[in-house]
Design a protein around this motif. Structure first.
Motif, PDB file in Angstrom:
ATOM      1  N   THR A 166       0.836  -1.198   0.000  1.00 52.36           N
ATOM      2  CA  THR A 166       0.000   0.000   0.000  1.00 52.36           C
ATOM      3  C   THR A 166       0.874   1.252   0.000  1.00 52.36           C
ATOM      4  N   VAL A 167       0.539   2.184  -0.871  1.00 52.53           N
ATOM      5  CA  VAL A 167       1.194   3.490  -0.929  1.00 52.53           C
ATOM      6  C   VAL A 167       0.126   4.558  -0.729  1.00 52.53           C
ATOM      7  N   THR A 168       0.363   5.469   0.218  1.00 50.92           N
ATOM      8  CA  THR A 168      -0.586   6.549   0.511  1.00 50.92           C
ATOM      9  C   THR A 168       0.016   7.875   0.070  1.00 50.92           C
ATOM     10  N   GLN A 175      -3.387   0.358  -3.454  1.00 55.69           N
ATOM     11  CA  GLN A 175      -3.030  -0.964  -2.928  1.00 55.69           C
ATOM     12  C   GLN A 175      -3.010  -1.995  -4.053  1.00 55.69           C
ATOM     13  N   VAL A 176      -1.987  -2.843  -4.030  1.00 57.64           N
ATOM     14  CA  VAL A 176      -1.906  -3.957  -4.984  1.00 57.64           C
ATOM     15  C   VAL A 176      -1.543  -5.211  -4.211  1.00 57.64           C
ATOM     16  N   THR A 177      -1.846  -6.348  -4.856  1.00 56.63           N
ATOM     17  CA  THR A 177      -1.539  -7.648  -4.252  1.00 56.63           C
ATOM     18  C   THR A 177      -0.629  -8.413  -5.189  1.00 56.63           C
ATOM     19  N   ALA A 178       0.445  -8.941  -4.650  1.00 56.92           N
ATOM     20  CA  ALA A 178       1.398  -9.683  -5.473  1.00 56.92           C
ATOM     21  C   ALA A 178       0.868 -11.066  -5.787  1.00 56.92           C
ATOM     22  N   ILE A 202       3.464   0.287  -9.814  1.00 56.79           N
ATOM     23  CA  ILE A 202       3.629   1.535 -10.570  1.00 56.79           C
ATOM     24  C   ILE A 202       2.394   1.833 -11.406  1.00 56.79           C
ATOM     25  N   ASP A 203       1.727   0.756 -11.921  1.00 58.56           N
ATOM     26  CA  ASP A 203       0.513   0.964 -12.708  1.00 58.56           C
ATOM     27  C   ASP A 203      -0.600   1.504 -11.820  1.00 58.56           C
ATOM     28  N   ALA A 204      -0.689   0.955 -10.603  1.00 59.56           N
ATOM     29  CA  ALA A 204      -1.749   1.376  -9.695  1.00 59.56           C
ATOM     30  C   ALA A 204      -1.557   2.824  -9.250  1.00 59.56           C
ATOM     31  N   ILE A 205      -0.285   3.212  -8.973  1.00 59.23           N
ATOM     32  CA  ILE A 205      -0.021   4.607  -8.562  1.00 59.23           C
ATOM     33  C   ILE A 205      -0.392   5.553  -9.677  1.00 59.23           C
TER      34      ILE A 205
END
Length: 829
Positions: A166-168, A175-178, A202-205
């Motif tokens: 998770t990056v805020t 949030q991504v799941t590996a 990086i795609d999610a950000i």
């Protein structure tokens, strides 16, 4: 009343201001244009040879106004040549000591704001002269611009399937799941063909930021930059169009701060984030962009902080693999502002100079806490110097020495550790206010001078100055004129002190480092004789000579000594009067070079100290007793000496302007052409230029002529007293002087004058002339001679003076007086 004689063995005691009965043997009441020499006696000083007028690049002589109040200095480069330079306003002029014009490329005119000689300090080494304007406040360059929290780095430590990352950013979570097939590259490197916002970080950000743009969330306004690397993502934000760039393009807008946090994996330790600083270097990623600057905190104390920047191996892309290198803080000043620092006058060729700023080494590491500014910043610099392979500066009460073997660097190479070559910055704390003004090296250390106190800087153990081993000791408390630099007199130091109405000259002899120096007032014998207008000291150790100069007068006060290896066996003060107003003087080797001003021009002249006058003078050799001695000058007509048959006079043209109403002298110096006499000449001028006029036709003697001005050699003797020993005079006895026998060496015409005690008029005394001869057509100079001067006066009723104003030498060797002595019926106990 018995008849007695008494010998005065020499005249090497110089001037003494003591009462005559207290004077030592050999001392005199006044001495003008004398030069004491332990071999030849008291000599008439050598003549001053004219070199050239000071001219501009067009060959036009400078007039008085052009260089009025200029600041003068000499530059000695030894075998490479010597020069004289002048600062007038914001312009620098330079000439060789032969009078040749030098071209000065002036790239630092704005620094030359001083108005007097006391505003500048000069220090020469090899081909460079450091010029310091003591009125300029030094400064640092502007500090770097830096927007905190505008660059963030996400560092992925471990990647495990099913773990959430998770990056805020700006309080919005991404949030991504590996997955079991998710790689570091999938998580960190953007691939437009394989976007996966659920499993690729990086795609999610990117998707989150774009969504906030669409929702017009002002917390996300601007251009965002996402850069993927092997184990990290760098996020940047700037002003500009709302967009997200993933092409590694450079930031074009103004950086904008943002907040960020990250967590992931087991115990939320698999994903870390930092913006401007980390706690230690292990937190740094393996790859980044070139120039990425990060602060390493180490602890809560600011003293152990330091800064690193990323250096990419690929200098074309300037990103990717590389290393972290210590650097300067982003918001620290990069270094000294060169325009406010001392400038350099560099000798770039035999007749060329360049003046401009110095390339001061920038601060390459740390900040104002870990690599502080030198203490001279924001203050005025009083002096510069070189010592122990370091360049040094004096400012207020601080001594600052730069990095060893890196002349113009005043910053430590690293904020992590201190090394012996780092700068040295010490304060000479004292119980009284101190402003340091000059420095001289000595075997014991570095002697530092202020107006009221002297200090010694040394390294007691190794002798090599280092930041950790340098100490300062106050060694003496003598007042010194801060505008006159002290001088090194071979093994001692001389400095000048001024009181109301007169000046004092002190000798300082250093002893062991744990002992105070020996300081002596060597001018005590001539108390109140040296004026307080002295503004320069010049020294010649090889000639055992110190010259005290007033640069707006025609007098030089000289102290000459001779040491036999054990003690000074000759200590003599004398005074020279030169022709013209002195602008500056320096002694280079055995030559005293004089810049003087007279009428409406400036001239460069020379006195050769070890070329003692012998009377054997030709137009190419020997030292005549003439000031501004020169050959006749061709004004462009093809003739330097012209006969005017109408008026029966000879015109002898001169290379310089003539003094109004002052007669010159024409010396016939060629032994093959009626040598042995001189004639007075009247100053005149016509359309061709200035010339001396003499009666009759002297054109045939042109090849043997020297022209110039006579100067008067004058020695006023003290009253004669019977001496029972070297220290005791019988000043109560009745003594009548019958005659005086004066022994001279190489001497020409000499005149003796006397006056009664209460009279103001000096009268010539005709000496007893013995039958003698000299060879015709030769100089009227005897190698040895004895004058017998009749007196027949009580010793307290007269004064005696020895003078000579002819262009021939005088050498006073010794004297014996004869007279009648009566102790007045009292026996001397």
């Amino acid at each position: 009343m018995p008849a007695i004689t008494q010998l005065i063995p020499n005249f090497l005691g110089g001037v003494s201001r003591q009462n005559d009965d207290k004077k030592l043997e050999g001392q005199v009441s006044e001495c003008i244009n004398g030069y004491p020499d332990p071999t030849y006696g008291l000599l008439k000083r050598p003549g001053m040879k004219f070199i050239d007028k000071l001219k501009n690049n067009a060959g036009t002589p400078f007039n008085k106004a052009a260089l009025d109040s200029a600041v003068w200095t000499f530059i000695d480069r030894g075998a490479q040549g010597s020069y004289v330079a002048a600062i007038k306003g914001s312009t620098i002029y330079a000439w060789t000591v032969d009078g040749d014009w030098c071209t000065v490329t002036n790239n630092g005119a704005s620094y030359l704001t001083g108005t007097t000689s006391t505003d500048y300090h000069f220090r020469s080494i090899q081909d460079t002269t450091i010029i310091t304007n003591k009125t300029v406040n030094t400064a640092m360059q502007a500090a770097g611009t830096f927007v905190a929290n505008s660059v963030a780095t996400l560092k992925l430590l471990t990647l495990v399937e099913t773990f959430e990352y998770t990056v805020t950013i700006q309080h919005i979570d991404t949030q991504v799941t590996a997955q079991n097939n998710t790689t570091f590259d999938d998580m960190l490197l953007y691939d437009a063909a394989g976007v996966n916002v659920n499993h690729h970080l990086i795609d999610a950000i990117k998707a989150t930021i774009e969504a906030q743009h669409t929702a017009s969330n002002s917390d996300f306004d601007g251009t965002w930059y996402l850069e993927g690397y092997t184990n990290s993502i760098v996020i940047k934000r700037s002003t500009g169009t709302n967009t997200v760039k993933t092409d590694y393009s450079a930031v074009t807008g103004t950086p904008v701060a943002f907040s960020i946090d990250a967590r992931g994996g087991l115990n939320n330790t698999a994903l870390e984030v930092f913006e401007d600083d980390v706690t230690d270097v292990s937190k740094l990623p393996l790859e980044s962009f070139g120039g990425h600057n990060v602060k390493i905190l180490n602890s809560d104390a600011a003293e152990d902080d330091y800064y690193v920047k990323f250096v990419a191996y690929d200098t074309t892309l300037n990103r990717g693999r590389g290393f972290w290198k210590e650097t300067i803080a982003r918001d620290a000043s990069p270094g000294l502002l060169a325009s406010t620092m001392p400038h350099a006058l560099i000798n770039t060729g035999p007749l060329t100079f360049t003046f401009g700023t110095i390339s001061w080494t920038d601060r390459l590491a740390g900040d104002d806490t870990t690599n502080p500014q030198p203490s001279f910043v924001n203050t005025k610099i009083n002096a510069t110097f070189f010592y122990n392979n370091r360049f040094g500066i004096l400012s207020e009460d601080n001594v600052i020495l730069g990095v060893a073997n890196d002349a113009y660097n005043f910053f430590a190479k690293s904020a992590l550790t201190q090394i012996d070559s780092d700068p040295i910055d010490v304060n000479v704390s004292s119980v009284r206010p101190v402003t340091l003004t000059d420095v001289l090296p000595a075997p014991q250390g570095l002697v530092i001078f202020s107006g009221t106190q002297q200090f010694l800087i040394l390294a007691p153990e190794s002798g090599v100055l280092t930041p950790s081993q340098t100490i300062v000791r106050a060694v003496s408390n003598y007042e010194m004129d801060v505008n006159i630099s002290p001088v090194d007199v071979g093994t001692t130091i001389a400095f000048l002190s001024k009181v109301s109405g007169y000046s004092k000259l002190f000798y300082m002899q250093l002893r062991d480092v744990d002992q105070n120096p020996s300081v002596i007032d060597i001018s005590k014998i001539v108390l109140e004789w040296i004026p307080n207008s002295i503004d320069r000291l010049v020294v010649s150790p090889q000639n055992s000579l110190i010259a005290l100069i007033d640069r707006q007068d025609s007098y030089i006060y000289l102290y000459r000594f001779y040491n036999n290896g054990d003690k000074d066996v000759m200590q003599a003060w004398t005074k020279w009067q030169l022709t013209g107003t002195i602008q500056d003087i320096n002694i280079l080797g055995d030559d005293m070079f004089i810049v003087s001003q007279h009428e409406d021009e400036y001239t460069l002249n020379k006195i050769t100290l070890d070329e003692l006058p012998t009377g054997k003078v030709s137009v190419t050799s020997g030292n005549s007793c003439l000031d501004m001695a020169a050959r006749p000058f061709d004004p462009g007509t093809g003739n330097a000496v012209v006969y005017d048959s109408t008026n029966d006079v000879t015109k002898i043209y001169t290379p310089y302007s003539l003094f109004n109403n002052v007669q010159g002298t024409i010396l016939i110096a060629d032994p093959n052409n009626e040598a042995g006499y001189s004639v007075r000449a009247t100053p005149k001028s016509d359309t061709n230029g200035p010339y001396f006029e003499v009666a009759k036709d002297l054109t045939e003697l042109e090849n043997g002529m020297l022209i110039g001005y006579d100067y008067n050699f004058e020695v006023t003797l003290p009253k004669f007293y019977f001496r029972r020993d070297e220290q005791t005079t019988d000043f109560t006895a009745n003594l009548t002087i019958s005659r005086v026998n004066v022994s001279v060496g190489r001497s020409g015409t000499t005149t003796f004058k006397t006056k009664l005690t209460n009279s103001k008029e000096w009268l010539d005394v005709k000496e007893v002339t013995a039958i003698d001869s000299y060879q015709a057509n030769s100089e009227p100079v005897q190698p040895e001679y004895r004058f017998v001067v009749p007196i027949h006066q009580r010793n307290i009723n007269f004064e005696l003076k020895v003078t000579s104003n002819q262009p021939y030498p005088v050498s006073l060797v010794s004297m014996m007086w004869e007279g009648n002595y009566s102790p007045r019926y009292y026996r001397r106990a």
